[in-house]
Design an enzyme around this catalytic site. Structure first.
Site, short mmCIF file in Angstrom:
data_model
loop_
_atom_site.label_atom_id
_atom_site.label_comp_id
_atom_site.label_asym_id
_atom_site.label_seq_id
_atom_site.Cartn_x
_atom_site.Cartn_y
_atom_site.Cartn_z
N ASP A 48 0.85 -1.20 0.00
CA ASP A 48 0.00 0.00 0.00
C ASP A 48 0.88 1.25 0.00
O ASP A 48 0.37 2.38 -0.07
CB ASP A 48 -1.02 0.00 1.14
N ASP A 87 -0.96 -6.14 0.00
CA ASP A 87 -1.27 -5.51 1.30
C ASP A 87 -2.77 -5.34 1.46
O ASP A 87 -3.46 -4.95 0.51
CB ASP A 87 -0.65 -4.11 1.34
N GLU A 119 -0.97 -5.50 8.89
CA GLU A 119 -0.11 -4.83 9.87
C GLU A 119 -0.56 -5.12 11.31
O GLU A 119 -1.75 -5.12 11.60
CB GLU A 119 -0.13 -3.31 9.63
N GLU A 186 9.77 -3.88 10.23
CA GLU A 186 10.12 -2.58 9.62
C GLU A 186 10.68 -1.62 10.67
O GLU A 186 10.09 -1.41 11.73
CB GLU A 186 8.88 -1.97 8.96
#
Ligand code: KIV
Length: 273
Positions: A48, A87, A119, A186
């Site tokens: 995304d 995503d 996420e 990340e």
């Protein structure tokens, strides 16, 4: 010679067991997907991040499910070997598990992706579990969560304190327990990523998380030098296509303005004499 056999989920586990690193890049369109597939990239993520590098938004939050399906379909058409993961954008999996299942189903059925990425842990775990139960493979994503950018106070490194690092490790274990097949880490300290990687059976894919992860991912526009905005300090630029494109477009404009492009066809030139 590059292996042409399609990459499947068990291949990622095998790579982790053998200590072979996994190479992943983001891709957003057919042409780039074909190029990365030819280069032997193992996983193409329809990230995304396309909201920022392709569509010009400040964050990934405005990206819609329709946009992700559209780009996932284009990427899937360009791929023969790589595993395509899409995503799940903001608010497509947080509202309820049934909605998450329907939305993930669109990315697989219409977008042609083999798996989706979600996420966070905590509130996302129920959705991850439900998708896995339904046969949809899920990649987790911990550390800097771009969809929570406002809550995090910006795009900044996470898990910097021992408590936060322990929390992240617990989240990684929780994702593994509900069936995630891999986890993106990340923007976290290398030592934290190393510990998480050593403690999990499933592969970790790092971005700004140091060299000890089982694989690495970069936003392709950043590593190709296409991004026109500042890029994170951990990015290595493997090409400078942005500057090359500016130079090429300038040459073209000059040729058009000077009448050097297109060339006058030979028959017209002869007839004009
Ligand atoms: O959207 C994206 O590009 C991502 C990568 C940063 C992993 O999630």
């Amino acid at each position: 010679m590059t292996d042409t056999k399609r990459v499947r989920l068990p291949d990622l586990d095998s790579k982790k067991r053998r200590g072979e690193k996994i190479a992943m890049l983001t891709a957003y369109d057919y042409t780039m997907a074909r190029i990365f597939d030819r280069a032997g990239i193992d996983i193409l993520l329809v990230g995304d991040s396309l909201g920022m590098v392709v569509l010009g938004y400040d964050t990934t939050l405005p990206v819609t499910l329709d946009a992700m399906v559209h780009h996932a379909r284009a990427v899937s058409r360009g791929v023969q070997r790589a595993l395509v993961i899409a995503d799940m954008p903001f608010l497509t999996y947080q509202v309820g598990v049934e909605e998450a299942l329907r939305n993930a189903g669109r990315l697989i059925q219409e977008g042609g992706a083999a798996a989706v990425k979600i996420e966070g842990a905590g509130a996302s775990l129920e959705a991850v579990a439900r998708l896995v139960e339904a046969g949809i493979p899920v990649m987790g994503h911990l550390g800097l969560l771009p969809q929570s950018v406002h809550q995090l106070g910006g795009f900044r490194q996470q898990a910097r304190t021992p408590q936060d690092a322990e929390h992240l490790l617990a989240d990684a274990h929780a994702l593994e327990a509900v069936g995630a097949f891999a986890i993106v880490l990340e923007s976290i300290p290398a030592a934290v990523a190393q510990k998480v990687t050593a403690n999990l059976h499933i592969p970790t894919i790092g971005i700004g998380a140091g060299p000890h992860c089982d694989g690495q991912v970069l936003v392709s526009y950043d590593m190709l030098g296409l991004s026109q905005d500042a890029v994170p300090s951990f990015v290595r630029r493997y090409a400078d296509f942005g500057e090359q494109a500016v130079a090429a477009a300038k040459l073209y404009a000059e040729d058009v303005r000077m009448g050097r492009f297109p060339r006058v066809p030979a028959d017209l030139a002869a007839g004009a004499k």
